[in-house]
Design a protein around this motif. Sequence first.
Motif, PDB file in Angstrom:
ATOM      1  N   PHE A   1       0.835  -1.206   0.000  1.00 50.80           N
ATOM      2  CA  PHE A   1       0.000   0.000   0.000  1.00 50.80           C
ATOM      3  C   PHE A   1       0.876   1.266   0.000  1.00 50.80           C
ATOM      4  CE2 PHE A   1      -2.537  -3.344   1.998  1.00 50.80           C
ATOM      5  CZ  PHE A   1      -3.712  -3.265   1.265  1.00 50.80           C
ATOM      6  N   GLN A   2       1.960   1.224  -0.754  1.00 48.68           N
ATOM      7  CA  GLN A   2       2.934   2.309  -0.733  1.00 48.68           C
ATOM      8  C   GLN A   2       2.342   3.642  -1.185  1.00 48.68           C
ATOM      9  OE1 GLN A   2       5.821   2.017  -4.280  1.00 48.68           O
ATOM     10  NE2 GLN A   2       5.210  -0.121  -3.958  1.00 48.68           N
ATOM     11  N   LYS A   3       1.434   3.623  -2.148  1.00 47.89           N
ATOM     12  CA  LYS A   3       0.845   4.872  -2.636  1.00 47.89           C
ATOM     13  C   LYS A   3       0.098   5.586  -1.509  1.00 47.89           C
ATOM     14  CE  LYS A   3      -2.212   6.874  -6.119  1.00 47.89           C
ATOM     15  NZ  LYS A   3      -3.105   6.609  -7.281  1.00 47.89           N
ATOM     16  N   GLU A   4      -0.721   4.836  -0.760  1.00 52.70           N
ATOM     17  CA  GLU A   4      -1.465   5.424   0.357  1.00 52.70           C
ATOM     18  C   GLU A   4      -0.518   5.892   1.461  1.00 52.70           C
ATOM     19  OE1 GLU A   4      -4.123   3.004  -2.043  1.00 52.70           O
ATOM     20  OE2 GLU A   4      -2.170   2.600  -1.129  1.00 52.70           O
ATOM     21  N   VAL A   5       0.533   5.107   1.722  1.00 51.28           N
ATOM     22  CA  VAL A   5       1.503   5.470   2.773  1.00 51.28           C
ATOM     23  C   VAL A   5       2.199   6.782   2.428  1.00 51.28           C
ATOM     24  CG1 VAL A   5       3.666   4.804   3.877  1.00 51.28           C
ATOM     25  CG2 VAL A   5       1.883   3.087   3.519  1.00 51.28           C
TER      26      VAL A   5
ATOM     27  N   GLU B   1       1.181   9.187   0.132  1.00 51.39           N
ATOM     28  CA  GLU B   1       0.285  10.332  -0.040  1.00 51.39           C
ATOM     29  C   GLU B   1      -0.310  10.808   1.276  1.00 51.39           C
ATOM     30  OE1 GLU B   1      -2.656   9.402  -2.940  1.00 51.39           O
ATOM     31  OE2 GLU B   1      -1.264   9.554  -4.640  1.00 51.39           O
ATOM     32  N   HIS B   2      -0.623   9.891   2.179  1.00 49.10           N
ATOM     33  CA  HIS B   2      -1.318  10.260   3.414  1.00 49.10           C
ATOM     34  C   HIS B   2      -0.412  10.333   4.641  1.00 49.10           C
ATOM     35  CE1 HIS B   2      -5.043   9.944   1.230  1.00 49.10           C
ATOM     36  NE2 HIS B   2      -4.799   8.685   0.922  1.00 49.10           N
TER      37      HIS B   2
END
Length: 275
Positions: free
Chosen positions: A38-42, A44-45
């Motif tokens: 879940f690197q994108k969520e980590v 960006e958020h």
Amino acid sequence: MATKQKEMSFLGHLEELRWHLVRSASAIFIIAILLFIFQKEVYEHFLLAHRKSDFITYQIFCDFFQFFGMDSTFCNVQFKDNLISLKPTQQLMNAIWSSLILGIILSFPYLLWEIWRFISPGLTDKEIKSSKGFIFVASFLFFCGIAFSFYVIAPISIHFLYNYQITDLIQNNFTMDSHIGLVTNMLLGVSILFELPVLVYFLTKIGLITPEFLKKYRKHALVIVLILAAIITPPDIASQVIVAIPILILYEISIKVSKMVIKKQQKNAQKSPRV
């Protein structure tokens, strides 16, 4: 025969330590793999959250200064350019490294539990009883440091450093490595600093420091805290004070903790039968 038993005992401890290390490493890697998925969520958020103009800290600081009728750059936070990646493998390696660091952070309570499981067989019943709550307290302080770093130190530092410019002839083009490294170093550094009361507890238990020692060098500690605050924050008084206050509070708590340990040791010494 006795030597052989001691050797087996030593090898048994090494084997036990090996399995504690294996389980700890497994926990870190499992969490790191999930974070990598879940690197994108980590990113960006969490890791890049401070680059958003609507980040909660910027809003709070803006409202605070406006309440006192003062203008503040926190009311108009803007990050014009995206971070840049200079190598083909940079994003991949950064994602792997960041996942590992965050894996260590999130697995911290479990790592403490594994350490406790390894050392507890060598402790007496009294020592085990007096050390109850160690994992909870140490984990609580650690995550308080994470929260303080994420919501206070990181946004203040990033806002200042991104807007600092010696001359218009120099353009700021930051790499993703520099930004992510800044955030993760702050998270780890401040969270470890928040473990001061726990460190003082154990140092007092083994007789290396006393409450009198901590009181005697309180002024020296104040200077060190201000220096640390100046290193990890922008060079303005307000930011340094914001960072220094909780560290000084932790120092005073550490004095109380040291006093508590000494009193308990004296009480146990009085109860123990004299030979």
